[in-house]
Write a protein that holds these residues in place. Structure first.
Motif, PDB file in Angstrom:
ATOM      1  N   TYR A   4      10.267  -2.991  16.859  1.00 41.85           N
ATOM      2  CA  TYR A   4      11.584  -2.002  16.751  1.00 41.85           C
ATOM      3  C   TYR A   4      11.371  -0.823  17.346  1.00 41.85           C
ATOM      4  N   ILE A   5       9.893  -0.031  16.801  1.00 43.26           N
ATOM      5  CA  ILE A   5       9.587   1.211  17.376  1.00 43.26           C
ATOM      6  C   ILE A   5       9.291   1.182  18.687  1.00 43.26           C
ATOM      7  N   LYS A   6       8.950   0.323  19.324  1.00 48.28           N
ATOM      8  CA  LYS A   6       8.620   0.255  20.719  1.00 48.28           C
ATOM      9  C   LYS A   6       9.911   0.355  21.527  1.00 48.28           C
ATOM     10  N   ARG A   7      11.168  -0.486  21.097  1.00 45.31           N
ATOM     11  CA  ARG A   7      12.238  -0.448  21.597  1.00 45.31           C
ATOM     12  C   ARG A   7      13.087   0.815  21.422  1.00 45.31           C
ATOM     13  N   GLU A   8      12.868   1.590  20.404  1.00 44.34           N
ATOM     14  CA  GLU A   8      13.678   2.730  20.010  1.00 44.34           C
ATOM     15  C   GLU A   8      13.123   3.794  20.859  1.00 44.34           C
ATOM     16  N   TYR A  52       0.365  -7.879   3.369  1.00 44.63           N
ATOM     17  CA  TYR A  52      -0.992  -7.677   3.442  1.00 44.63           C
ATOM     18  C   TYR A  52      -2.027  -8.282   2.448  1.00 44.63           C
ATOM     19  N   GLU A  53      -1.230  -8.422   1.186  1.00 43.27           N
ATOM     20  CA  GLU A  53      -2.026  -8.830   0.130  1.00 43.27           C
ATOM     21  C   GLU A  53      -2.344 -10.383   0.159  1.00 43.27           C
ATOM     22  N   ASP A  54      -1.178 -11.244   1.055  1.00 40.44           N
ATOM     23  CA  ASP A  54      -1.403 -12.569   1.312  1.00 40.44           C
ATOM     24  C   ASP A  54      -2.398 -12.775   2.336  1.00 40.44           C
ATOM     25  N   GLU A 106      -0.938 -10.838  14.002  1.00 42.96           N
ATOM     26  CA  GLU A 106       0.314 -11.785  14.311  1.00 42.96           C
ATOM     27  C   GLU A 106       0.728 -12.518  13.084  1.00 42.96           C
ATOM     28  N   LEU A 107       0.203 -13.097  12.198  1.00 44.45           N
ATOM     29  CA  LEU A 107       0.692 -13.826  10.965  1.00 44.45           C
ATOM     30  C   LEU A 107       1.309 -12.552  10.036  1.00 44.45           C
ATOM     31  N   LEU A 108       0.711 -11.272   9.836  1.00 41.57           N
ATOM     32  CA  LEU A 108       1.213 -10.274   9.241  1.00 41.57           C
ATOM     33  C   LEU A 108       2.657  -9.953   9.628  1.00 41.57           C
ATOM     34  N   LYS A 109       3.006 -10.225  10.858  1.00 42.38           N
ATOM     35  CA  LYS A 109       4.290  -9.792  11.571  1.00 42.38           C
ATOM     36  C   LYS A 109       5.590 -10.519  10.994  1.00 42.38           C
ATOM     37  N   VAL A 125       3.920  -1.571   7.357  1.00 44.30           N
ATOM     38  CA  VAL A 125       4.965  -0.702   8.378  1.00 44.30           C
ATOM     39  C   VAL A 125       4.753  -0.827   9.855  1.00 44.30           C
ATOM     40  N   ASP A 126       3.605  -0.359  10.040  1.00 46.52           N
ATOM     41  CA  ASP A 126       3.156  -0.199  11.520  1.00 46.52           C
ATOM     42  C   ASP A 126       3.292  -1.735  12.065  1.00 46.52           C
ATOM     43  N   ILE A 127       2.993  -2.659  11.615  1.00 43.25           N
ATOM     44  CA  ILE A 127       2.737  -3.958  12.025  1.00 43.25           C
ATOM     45  C   ILE A 127       4.178  -4.742  12.065  1.00 43.25           C
ATOM     46  N   LYS A 128       4.824  -4.667  10.971  1.00 46.04           N
ATOM     47  CA  LYS A 128       6.198  -5.116  11.018  1.00 46.04           C
ATOM     48  C   LYS A 128       7.276  -4.697  11.820  1.00 46.04           C
TER      49      LYS A 128
END
Length: 178
Positions: free
Chosen positions: A107-111, A77-79, A68-71, A100-103
């Motif tokens: 959007y991908i789900k909506r599309e 990811y380095e953080d 969730e934090l990475l979103k 990319v997958d996480i962030k």
């Protein structure tokens, strides 16, 4: 691109035969790391808040997973690896793929939902000789364009310049209850 095209490229001789296996391993590594990050929970506190503050991100207000934090837009990811105090075993491309997958997952789900809805619009046929003239709620410009172009489905009508989603909804109601 490698995930979508490596098998096709291999089948026509443009990509080495081991490439699809390499892509599969990359996908497996990303999936494994996503699963791991989803299980690790962090709570608000000084250590994590200092990392977030350095990234100009709001401090945690509740307990959340590292996934969730990475979103968050400003978190890389380095953080996450700094927060955990560990080194990543992922390659550069795996790290980028993971981010990319996480962030972009929302959007991908909506599309994908929009694509499914679009497929449904293609199935709704507009009868030959359909009159747009007496449909209330459509602008005169839309009525003229659709009368002139004579789309055969709502999908085609939705791609006509100037035809709004609201106009498509009105047409859908008219066609379904005609």
């Amino acid at each position: 691109a490698d995930e979508r095209l490596s098998r096709i490229g291999c089948s026509i001789g443009l990509v080495r035969k081991e490439s699809p296996e390499h892509v599969k391993q990359k996908q497996d590594n990303i999936a494994s790391e996503k699963s791991r990050l989803s299980k690790i929970m962090v709570s608000p506190g000084n250590d994590i808040d200092s990392v977030l503050q350095n990234k100009k991100e709001a401090p945690l207000s509740r307990k959340m997973s590292l996934l969730e934090l990475l979103k968050r837009a400003g978190i890389l990811y380095e953080d996450i690896m700094k927060i955990e105090g560990r080194q990543s075993g992922l390659s550069y491309y795996e790290k980028v793929g993971l981010e990319v997958d996480i962030k972009y997952s929302g959007y991908i789900k909506r599309e994908l939902g929009r694509i499914e809805k679009f497929k449904d619009l293609e199935k709704i046929r507009i009868p030959e000789g359909f009159s747009y003239a007496n449909i209330s709620g459509l602008s005169n410009e839309i009525k003229e364009k659709l009368s002139e172009l004579k789309p055969i489905s709502l999908g085609q009508a939705s791609r006509v310049s100037g035809v709004t989603p609201a106009a498509i909804s009105i047409l859908m109601v008219k066609l379904r209850f005609k």
